[in-house]
Every structure is written in structure tokens, then in C-alpha cells.
Design an enzyme around this catalytic site. Structure first.
Site, mmCIF file in Angstrom:
data_model
loop_
_atom_site.group_PDB
_atom_site.id
_atom_site.type_symbol
_atom_site.label_atom_id
_atom_site.label_comp_id
_atom_site.label_asym_id
_atom_site.label_seq_id
_atom_site.Cartn_x
_atom_site.Cartn_y
_atom_site.Cartn_z
ATOM 1 N N PHE A 53 0.859 -1.186 0.000
ATOM 2 C CA PHE A 53 0.000 0.000 0.000
ATOM 3 C C PHE A 53 0.894 1.235 0.000
ATOM 4 C CE2 PHE A 53 -4.680 0.377 1.376
ATOM 5 C CZ PHE A 53 -5.089 -0.594 0.484
ATOM 6 N N GLN A 112 -8.414 14.231 3.791
ATOM 7 C CA GLN A 112 -7.695 13.428 2.806
ATOM 8 C C GLN A 112 -8.493 13.291 1.517
ATOM 9 O OE1 GLN A 112 -6.848 8.938 3.314
ATOM 10 N NE2 GLN A 112 -4.870 9.951 3.294
ATOM 11 N N HIS A 118 -8.685 11.034 -1.708
ATOM 12 C CA HIS A 118 -8.199 9.751 -2.227
ATOM 13 C C HIS A 118 -7.896 9.932 -3.709
ATOM 14 C CE1 HIS A 118 -7.835 5.550 -3.214
ATOM 15 N NE2 HIS A 118 -7.910 5.244 -1.920
ATOM 16 N N GLU A 157 -7.010 1.661 -3.143
ATOM 17 C CA GLU A 157 -5.559 1.738 -3.313
ATOM 18 C C GLU A 157 -4.977 0.348 -3.592
ATOM 19 O OE1 GLU A 157 -3.827 4.502 -0.658
ATOM 20 O OE2 GLU A 157 -2.070 3.270 -0.311
ATOM 21 N N HIS A 164 -12.158 11.985 1.073
ATOM 22 C CA HIS A 164 -12.217 10.586 1.498
ATOM 23 C C HIS A 164 -12.210 10.396 3.011
ATOM 24 C CE1 HIS A 164 -11.548 6.307 1.198
ATOM 25 N NE2 HIS A 164 -10.388 6.374 1.820
ATOM 26 N N ARG A 174 -3.087 10.442 6.275
ATOM 27 C CA ARG A 174 -3.200 9.054 6.724
ATOM 28 C C ARG A 174 -2.691 8.101 5.649
ATOM 29 N NH1 ARG A 174 -7.055 4.884 5.816
ATOM 30 N NH2 ARG A 174 -8.428 6.198 4.580
HETATM 31 C C1 LIG Z 1 -15.035 3.837 0.357
HETATM 32 C C2 LIG Z 1 -14.073 3.756 1.508
HETATM 33 C C3 LIG Z 1 -13.097 2.773 1.530
HETATM 34 C C4 LIG Z 1 -12.182 2.696 2.589
HETATM 35 N N1 LIG Z 1 -11.234 1.707 2.588
HETATM 36 C C5 LIG Z 1 -10.357 1.624 3.630
HETATM 37 C C6 LIG Z 1 -9.371 0.600 3.685
HETATM 38 O O1 LIG Z 1 -9.272 -0.250 2.804
HETATM 39 N N2 LIG Z 1 -8.530 0.588 4.749
HETATM 40 C C7 LIG Z 1 -8.608 1.483 5.763
HETATM 41 O O2 LIG Z 1 -7.824 1.403 6.705
HETATM 42 N N3 LIG Z 1 -9.563 2.446 5.746
HETATM 43 C C8 LIG Z 1 -10.435 2.540 4.725
HETATM 44 N N4 LIG Z 1 -11.390 3.521 4.709
HETATM 45 C C9 LIG Z 1 -11.593 4.316 5.911
HETATM 46 C C10 LIG Z 1 -12.342 3.487 6.947
HETATM 47 O O3 LIG Z 1 -13.222 2.615 6.300
HETATM 48 C C11 LIG Z 1 -13.142 4.338 7.915
HETATM 49 O O4 LIG Z 1 -12.338 5.350 8.443
HETATM 50 C C12 LIG Z 1 -13.676 3.482 9.069
HETATM 51 O O5 LIG Z 1 -14.391 2.376 8.576
HETATM 52 C C13 LIG Z 1 -14.554 4.298 10.002
HETATM 53 O O6 LIG Z 1 -15.111 3.434 10.947
HETATM 54 P P1 LIG Z 1 -15.892 4.018 12.201
HETATM 55 O O7 LIG Z 1 -16.282 2.868 13.039
HETATM 56 O O8 LIG Z 1 -15.123 5.116 12.801
HETATM 57 O O9 LIG Z 1 -17.197 4.695 11.548
HETATM 58 P P2 LIG Z 1 -18.380 4.090 10.646
HETATM 59 O O10 LIG Z 1 -18.124 2.732 10.137
HETATM 60 O O11 LIG Z 1 -18.684 5.157 9.642
HETATM 61 O O12 LIG Z 1 -19.570 3.975 11.675
HETATM 62 C C14 LIG Z 1 -20.171 5.114 12.238
HETATM 63 C C15 LIG Z 1 -21.343 4.653 13.059
HETATM 64 O O13 LIG Z 1 -21.859 5.756 13.781
HETATM 65 C C16 LIG Z 1 -23.272 5.765 13.686
HETATM 66 N N5 LIG Z 1 -23.698 7.165 13.856
HETATM 67 C C17 LIG Z 1 -23.179 8.270 13.280
HETATM 68 N N6 LIG Z 1 -23.803 9.378 13.734
HETATM 69 C C18 LIG Z 1 -24.734 8.944 14.621
HETATM 70 C C19 LIG Z 1 -25.696 9.591 15.437
HETATM 71 N N7 LIG Z 1 -25.830 10.916 15.460
HETATM 72 N N8 LIG Z 1 -26.501 8.834 16.217
HETATM 73 C C20 LIG Z 1 -26.392 7.475 16.216
HETATM 74 N N9 LIG Z 1 -25.495 6.814 15.474
HETATM 75 C C21 LIG Z 1 -24.668 7.541 14.697
HETATM 76 C C22 LIG Z 1 -23.578 5.158 12.333
HETATM 77 O O14 LIG Z 1 -24.874 4.605 12.339
HETATM 78 C C23 LIG Z 1 -22.495 4.086 12.251
HETATM 79 O O15 LIG Z 1 -22.938 2.899 12.879
HETATM 80 C C24 LIG Z 1 -12.272 3.623 3.640
HETATM 81 C C25 LIG Z 1 -13.240 4.623 3.606
HETATM 82 C C26 LIG Z 1 -14.123 4.709 2.547
HETATM 83 C C27 LIG Z 1 -15.114 5.834 2.518
#
Ligand SMILES: Cc1cc2nc3c(=O)[nH]c(=O)nc-3n(C[C@H](O)[C@H](O)[C@H](O)COP(=O)(O)OP(=O)(O)OC[C@H]3O[C@@H](n4cnc5c(N)ncnc54)[C@H](O)[C@@H]3O)c2cc1C
Length: 559
Positions: A112, A225, A227, A240, A336, A371
Site C-alpha cells: 500500500f 484526505q 483519495h 488503493e 475521502h 493518513r
Molecule cells: C469507500 C471507503 C473505503 C475505505 N477503505 C479503507 C481501507 O481499505 N482501509 C482502511 O484502513 N480504511 C479505509 N477507509 C476508511 C475506513 O473505512 C473508515 O475510516 C472506518 O471504517 C470508520 O469506521 P468508524 O467505526 O469510525 O465509523 P463508521 O463505520 O462510519 O460507523 C459510524 C457509526 O456511527 C453511527 N452514527 C453516526 N452518527 C450517529 C448519530 N448521530 N446517532 C447514532 N449513530 C450515529 C452510524 O450509524 C455508524 O454505525 C475507507 C473509507 C471509505 C469511505
């Protein structure tokens, strides 16, 4: 205790916490619909499984992370994350996560960007889905209570600590208090505040503003960031991993143009460098239709594409009408990831007692100004685990019951806020303000920034905030009142727009993802520091905190 967010960080925290105290997860969507599901390429850990990666170590991973961050990451945080990484991956392996495998049966790892070794563990190009499915199964196994389709709108706080949240039950329209001894915010990122984005539309950053309005500083919010490879024109992510597997970037003249910008690392330079290089090719007239370049996978062959990148092929077929086995993919950079977030320490503690943050909404900070791919899922599993443990221990140490008067007063305050939206005070359409702020951020607070543009953006966003005070009456419907939820989201996006822009305007240097055309150099003397934004009714107040340096002296980045 409660965890707001059912994504990877939230569920990982819940698993840890539930071993110690009663735990509930609150989520606006079913956990398996959280944005983590969209993560494709993989998760980093120095396992040393890949050919050419045997000498990898957590220290080397830490150094790559810190260098990738343009030396703004807190080095103790990066070291903690990379040290815990292998253990966290093995935990997922033992829980049955469907990682892709090497021929000897070990977890497969791919190269990566910005990484000295192939250290990104993956499950084809559906890593986020597999990780999320795994933690969800573990949470079901533990009977962790869930409040699903509850939208949290604010915190309950007394003068010294957090006592829970107020949430809208989306199915009934009822506002309810959910009291807790400890609360973790794991609400995900905010990159949908930009109009060209890889994020889904629930990534509005409202969880960050909930903390901000309760007095928590947001840290390093200027670092957004971009992408490199968002599918043209809609921005859907092309992982990526596609470049990790050997994909080339090619301009309209047929040149592998990364030779000009990062002759050694080429397509696998860090994201900030690759994104800027693509944008330069577009701006300088070497792009197709002046709008996009090609990501060419054809030389990888059908078998590799079908086994390692099946999801990418599906996205291309569905959303671009082309098969990457036969045709190059049109791409351009897209917003991103939010490197910044709710200020917290190595224990995921915010400055408010009883309030913790983890995952993309938090800023520990391990990503600094840029990142590395594969480090965000890792951030979620490492600091999700830490947050769950620390918050549960804190909750377990408290005695005493609920403060009913306090809870009632916060509930009433929130009911009045909703009533004010529903009464209306003018004719402004909230979604029009939302579309405007997304466009302003994309056009004026994007990859290349200038003082003039940022000042103009700030002015325009403040006008939008003023117009927000004159909204049309918002729907009074009870069941799935999306009009009301959008209104909360638009308020958050306007607030974040102002915070991102004000932070970017004040940082008069170029570092990582933040590039000022009027201040093109990194300036360690004045800006090797974190930006902190504090809520005031007049707009964000800025101050700064030190970056923690342990062993790695800031140096120029060369790839
Ligand atoms: C398309 C894409 C591909 C990616 N690929 C990679 C990768 O290959 N490798 C890597 O390291 N990172 C990757 N990333 C980044 C990574 O996926 C995210 O940073 C990470 O999954 C975020 O996880 P999280 O648990 O913080 O939030 P999320 O998975 O976004 O979860 C947020 C949660 O909060 C809840 N929520 C939000 N606001 C409220 C509210 N007000 N009340 C109640 N619930 C709420 C939602 O319902 C959800 O359950 C990618 C990002 C994207 C967009």
C-alpha cells in the site's frame, strides 16, 4: 455504558466493554450498514507474511506512519497503534474473519502507499465488510444491547462529566434520554461535507459537532484526505489495493506520470502526493476531457482482477459501464477521510470526564496531516479496543444512580430545539444550504488552497449559517422523519465547514493533505503543532497543542 456508533470502532469497543460492564450500542443505521462496510483495500499490521515483507516490524510501521503523516502524528500514539496491530489482527483471525491467504495459509498482505513493506492484510477488496461482519457476530454472541435507528442529537452533561445522550427514536419520532456512566462516540467521518466524495451520505460528521457543542475541542480539522482514485464522475472509491496489486496511473499522453512526482514509489507514494499529482495533470491539460486520468489494470490479467479485486470490477461494471479487464478506469481525486476529529488522548479520553472517542470521528492522533491507506481500519480496531476497556473501567468505578433532574432538563432543551426547527423562521431550504456548503468546500477548501479562497469560503459559509437561522418549517412527521434528521445534519455540516476553513486559513504552511499555494513550504518552526478549535456562539476559537515527538526527528519527505 453506551457507545454511539455501530461501525468497526464502535463494535470493537462494545466487545471489550461488555466483558466488564453492561454495554449498549446506539446506531442510526443497522451496524452492518455502517460505512466501514465500504472499506475495500485492507488493514495494516507488521506480520511479515508477504514475500519481500519478512523484515517488517511494528517500529518500521510506526516510522512509515509518522513520515506519511508529514510528522504531525503524535509519535507515542503511532507507536502504540503499530505495536498493538499484530495482536488485534490475530484476534480477528481467531474470530473467523475471512482474510485472503498466502499459499502457506497465512494472512495475505499487499503493498500500500507510503509503506516500506507489503503489510496490508486484506479480504479480497471487501476487507471492511469482513471485519464489520466479524465484530457484529461477536457482539450478537455477547448479547450486547442495541438501540438501532436511534439518532443521537446531543450529550447530557453536568459541569464536570458526561452522563449519556439524547437520541431521536427514528421509528417513532420520540426524543429519549439514554443515561450512562460512560459514553464513547464512534460516529465515523465527515468527508461527505465535500461534493465529490467517496463517502456515503451518512458521513456528515454530526457526532463530531455533538462533542464540539458540548465544549470538546476538535483537532486538526483542516486535514481532509483526498483519495487519488475516485471513479469519474461520481467519486465511488477504487481501492488503493488496485495500485497495490500493480495498477498504473496514465495520462492522456499515455505517460505513467507518477515518474515526474515520486520516481521511486510511483503509484504507491502516500495519498496526498498521488492525489496532487493527478490534479496537476488535470489542471495542466494532460487529462482526458480535461477531467480525469486512467487507472489501468489490464496488464494484471483477468484472474488477478477476478480474485483480488472482484468488488472493483463490479463497481466499474455497475457505475461506469466498463470492465477493467478490458478497459482502463477513469478516475480523479475525491474527498475521502477526516484526519482530524474529537481531541482525545492515548486512552481515548476526551477532556470531559466519562466521554471517550474512537474511530474516524476521533483524533488521537495517529494520522497527522496525511493518513496512510490501511491505517484507518487499524485505528478503529486498536483504539476501539482501548476505548472500550478504559471507558468500561471508568464506568465500573462509579457508584450512584441517575440524576433525573439533569436528564429531564437536557431532554426538554432538545425538545425545544426540535420544536424551533418545526415552527420554522423563514423559507430557507436546508438541503439547498447543504449542497452549497459541499460545493464551497470542494471549490475553495480542496486540495490546493489559498488565503484569498479560504477567506471567501469562510465568508460564504458564515452567510449560509446565517440563512440556516431562517429555515422553512421542518416536517412534524413522527415516523422516519428524514426532513428533521437532514436538518440536524445540515447544521453539523455548516458548523464543520466553518471549522475546517478557519483551521485551514490559520495554518500558513503546506503539510500533508493541506497545501497552501501562498505558503508552499512546511514550516516546522511555527506549525509543528495541532490545531484545536473550540466552540463559541460567534464561531470557532483556535488554539494549538504540541505534537508528541519520541524518536523520529521531522525530516523532508522523499518517495
Ligand atoms: C469507500 C471507503 C473505503 C475505505 N477503505 C479503507 C481501507 O481499505 N482501509 C482502511 O484502513 N480504511 C479505509 N477507509 C476508511 C475506513 O473505512 C473508515 O475510516 C472506518 O471504517 C470508520 O469506521 P468508524 O467505526 O469510525 O465509523 P463508521 O463505520 O462510519 O460507523 C459510524 C457509526 O456511527 C453511527 N452514527 C453516526 N452518527 C450517529 C448519530 N448521530 N446517532 C447514532 N449513530 C450515529 C452510524 O450509524 C455508524 O454505525 C475507507 C473509507 C471509505 C469511505
Amino acid at each position: 455504558m453506551i457507545i454511539v456508533g455501530g461501525g468497526l470502532a464502535g463494535l470493537r469497543a462494545a466487545i471489550e466493554a461488555s466483558a466488564l460492564v453492561d454495554t449498549a450500542v446506539i446506531s442510526r443505521v443497522h451496524p452492518l450498514r455502517s460505512h466501514t462496510k465500504a472499506a475495500q483495500g485492507g488493514i495494516n499490521a507488521a506480520l511479515g507474511n508477504a514475500e519481500g515483507g519478512r523484515d517488517d516490524t511494528p517500529d518500521k510501521h510506526a516510522f512509515d506512519t509518522i513520515k506519511g503523516s508529514d510528522f504531525l502524528a503524535d509519535q507515542d500514539a503511532a507507536e502504540l497503534m503499530t505495536r498493538m496491530a499484530p495482536g488485534c489482527i490475530f484476534e480477528f483471525e481467531h474470530w473467523g474473519c475471512a482474510f485472503s491467504r498466502t499459499e502457506e495459509g497465512k494472512i495475505a498482505q499487499r503493498p500500500f502507499g507510503g509503506a516500506g513493506f507489503p503489510r496490508t492484510c486484506y479480504g479480497a477488496d471487501r476487507t471492511g465488510l469482513y471485519l464489520l461482519q466479524t465484530v457484529y457476530e461477536q457482539s450478537v454472541k455477547r448479547n450486547i444491547k442495541e438501540y438501532l435507528e436511534y439518532f443521537v442529537t446531543s450529550l447530557i452533561i453536568d459541569e464536570a462529566s458526561c452522563k449519556g445522550v439524547i437520541a431521536l427514536n427514528i421509528r417513532t419520532g420520540e426524543l429519549v434520554p439514554i443515561a450512562a456512566k460512560a459514553t464513547i462516540l464512534a460516529t465515523g467521518g465527515a468527508a461527505w461535507t465535500y461534493s465529490i466524495s467517496t463517502n456515503s451520505m451518512i458521513n456528515t460528521g454530526n457526532g463530531m459537532t455533538i462533542a464540539y457543542r458540548a465544549g470538546m475541542p476538535l483537532k486538526d480539522m483542516e486535514f481532509i484526505q483526498f483519495h487519488p482514485t475516485g471513479l469519474y464522475p461520481n467519486g465511488i472509491l477504487i481501492t488503493e489495493g488496485a495500485r497495490g496489486e500493480g495498477g498504473y496511473l496514465v495520462n492522456a499522453k499515455g505517460e505513467r506520470f507518477m515518474e515526474r512526482y515520486a520516481p521511486k514509489a510511483m503509484e504507491l507514494a502516500p495519498r496526498d502526493i498521488v492525489s496532487r499529482s493527478i490534479q496537476k495533470e488535470i489542471d495542466e491539460g494532460r487529462a482526458f476531457e480535461n477531467a480525469y486520468v486512467h487507472l489501468d489494470l489490464r496488464h494484471l490479467g483477468k484472474e488477478k482482477i477476478m480474485t483480488r479485486l472482484p468488488g472493483i470490477r463490479e463497481i466499474c461494471l455497475l457505475f461506469a459501464g466498463l470492465d477493467p479487464i478490458d478497459k482502463p478506469i477513469p478516475i480523479r481525486p475525491a474527498a475521502h477521510y477526516t484526519m482530524g476529529g474529537i481531541d482525545c488522548n492515548l486512552n481515548c479520553e476526551t477532556p470531559l470526564r466519562g466521554l471517550y472517542a474512537a474511530g474516524e470521528c476521533a483524533c488521537v492522533s495517529v494520522h497527522g496531516a496525511n493518513r496512510l491507506g490501511g491505517n484507518s481500519l487499524l485505528d478503529c480496531v486498536v483504539f476501539g479496543k482501548v476505548a472500550g476497556d478504559k471507558a468500561a473501567k471508568f464506568a465500573g468505578s462509579l457508584s450512584g444512580g441517575r440524576d433525573e433532574a439533569l436528564i429531564q432538563s437536557f431532554l426538554e432543551r432538545e425538545q425545544k430545539r426540535v420544536e424551533a426547527f418545526q415552527k420554522g423562521n423563514g423559507s430557507e431550504e436546508p438541503t439547498a444550504l447543504r449542497d452549497d456548503v459541499r460545493l464551497i468546500l470542494t471549490q475553495k477548501v480542496g486540495m490546493f488552497r489559498s488565503g484569498t479562497d479560504l477567506e471567501e469560503a469562510l465568508k460564504q459559509i458564515r452567510k449560509l449559517r446565517d440563512r440556516f437561522s431562517r429555515l422553512r418549517p421542518i416536517s412534524v412527521d413522527k415516523v422516519f422523519n428524514l426532513d428533521l434528521i437532514r436538518t440536524f445534519e445540515v447544521e453539523a455540516m455548516l458548523e464543520l465547514g466553518e471549522i475546517i476553513t478557519a483551521s485551514a486559513l490559520a495554518r500558513k504552511e503546506s503539510r500533508g493533505a493541506h497545501v497552501r499555494l501562498d505558503f508552499p513550504q512546511r514550516d516546522d518552526e511555527h506549525f509543528l503543532k495541532h490545531t484545536l478549535t473550540h466552540y463559541t456562539p460567534e464561531g470557532p476559537r483556535l488554539d494549538y497543542s504540541d505534537v508528541k515527538i519520541t524518536r523520529y526527528k521531522p525530516e523532508a519527505r522523499k518517495y
